[in-house]
Design an enzyme around this catalytic site. Sequence first.
Site, short mmCIF file in Angstrom:
data_model
loop_
_atom_site.label_atom_id
_atom_site.label_comp_id
_atom_site.label_asym_id
_atom_site.label_seq_id
_atom_site.Cartn_x
_atom_site.Cartn_y
_atom_site.Cartn_z
N GLU A 249 10.22 41.75 -3.85
CA GLU A 249 9.52 42.96 -4.12
C GLU A 249 8.23 42.96 -3.08
O GLU A 249 7.87 41.87 -2.40
CB GLU A 249 8.72 42.87 -5.42
N SER B 210 -7.20 36.65 4.24
CA SER B 210 -5.60 36.33 4.05
C SER B 210 -4.68 37.18 4.83
O SER B 210 -3.63 36.72 5.00
CB SER B 210 -5.36 36.56 2.54
N LYS C 55 1.33 35.22 3.67
CA LYS C 55 2.58 35.45 2.86
C LYS C 55 3.70 34.50 3.59
O LYS C 55 4.52 34.09 2.87
CB LYS C 55 3.08 37.11 2.76
#
Lengths: 372, 272
Positions: free
Chosen positions: A89, A356, A67
Amino acid sequence: MHPVEELEAAYQAARRDPAFQAELAHLLKDFAGRPTPLFHAQRLSERLGDAQIYLKREDLLHTGAHKINNCLGQGLLARRMGKTRLVAETGAGQHGVATATVAALLGLECVVYMGAEDMARQAPNVFRMRLLGARVVSVTSGAKTLKDAINEGMRDWVTNVQNTHYLMGSVLGPHPYPMMVRDFQRIIGQETRQQVLEKVGRLPDLLCACVGGGSNSIGLFYDFIADRSVKMLGVEAGGRGPTLGEHAARFAGGKPGVLHGSYTYVLQTEDGLIASTHSVSAGLDYPAVGPEHAALFRRNRVEYTHVSDPEALEAARLLSQVEGIIPALESAHALAEIVKRAPGMPRDQIIVVNLSGRGDKDLGIFQASGML
Amino acid sequence: MPELLTTRITARFADLRARRAKGLIVYLTAGDPTLDATGELLVALERAGVDVIELGVPFSDPLADGPVIQRASERALRSGTTLRRILARFPDWRQAVRAPIILFSYYNPILQYGLASFAAAAARAGVDGALVVDLSPEEAENYVGVMWAQNLDTVFLASPTSPDERLERAARLSRGFFYLISRTGVTGERREIASGVEPLVERVRRVTSLPLAVGFGISTPAQVREVQRHADAAVVGSAVVHVIEARYSQEGPGAIEEFVRGLRAGAGGRPE
């Protein structure tokens, strides 16, 4: 709708600006820790029989997941646009933590919207965001999960657009978000390509990644789309089973619709109401998929499948105990599909799985599952 | 724009103009709290002298709406309200109400109904038009064509941050009237309305001759009067929905009729 036009113009200018790209490259390297390793998981490969499994270690990045790649890009863009406030969010909290981190780094105010239910199941990330100086707002409308947090984030953005940038965490929402977030995540595939060529001297046979909104998967896939020999596999959350509301497998159970400004596959009722979803992994628990994935599905370029909650939990335990790497439950979905497919594949086949994120945030869920 | 048959909306604004009066447009959510209640409330709005009614189609993810209309949407969904059921009841309501009624909806329920089927069913049921709040003018060419083919009016929103080019595009696709948002953000009551209304109205007058309605945040008779000084009509949504939420179950539709009459009293200059 003017805010998205302003954003697109600013992004088009930034992506062509060498100074912007240089600052992003510097922060990705010295702040986030890129490039991430491509690790040959030999014991896992042996355990599963034949094919050679490589892990792209996005879990080793600062804040613990891919991210941060996107947050650094959008954070720099927001500052360049003169915005002083970031709203975001978050589902699992990884994107919220990465946004709060970048806000602190760049001296921007930060507000993160998070479903009340997700705040309860991902409590450690709530504390991390607060420690980083962000305000975490509990969302109690609708299903109290990720989609409702996006609703609140968008409401905040359109109300405060003069000083606020909405930092969308995945390849979702109205244009230019899906394109822009993909561009910021492409580095995963660019590095993978170079690393796999260095290590084995040829392109991989199979790429595999989990698909929530779809940012880590599109990041891995994008630079291989033109290479027809490279198969691609996106893994969605099969949850507790095929009943609507019990999973987040949009390609298996959804149909085309509009949510949050994207026309894509959406889990919904016959009347066009958005369905609630379930996954053991909060980061995959969303009723729509990034529109570029819908296009890749229609073109048959990427195969999409799904695994269940227990399969993902079991794959997480396997990787922890065979390789000493605790994966995020999101990433464990990709691993679980490889656990099914690797046996029987030819020995020289090369598989790359995008790891990830790391699993620290999920310890409470592992514990509650009774598997320990 | 092709030659039109006169619609109920066009006729209503022409009538207002002829009498040098200004209009009042009221929003309510269909099925809040039930579809039976909606039938009563539409009649109450008609009796209170509302010029155009915006009937909301409840949606699971009403992201353009503030908390009051979100709650209305949740109540309506709990009572089983769907676009299909609204259209099934609509002919009865149409018989009881002369005021034009447009549907205020998000796009996905219409898309799942099927755009062409929706337009045909809406026209058959006596609906006068639609405002699709999350359909941007850039994506709306096909929708507008299908709606106009059924002689349904299409209303689009413009906000204070819209550049002229965008205002022109939205106005070109609008029929019946044009809806200006008084400020950026979501629906809901505000103590003060943005000062940008007058310059925005002036900008829009330069790009379209459509009647102009101004909404978002208008909740008192004084605000209605202020908006009507510049625009052709004021839109009141959340304030009315708030009264429905607080008083309908105890007092019935009369309380809502009384509240809306009070808003219109602020309007002034419009004789019965």
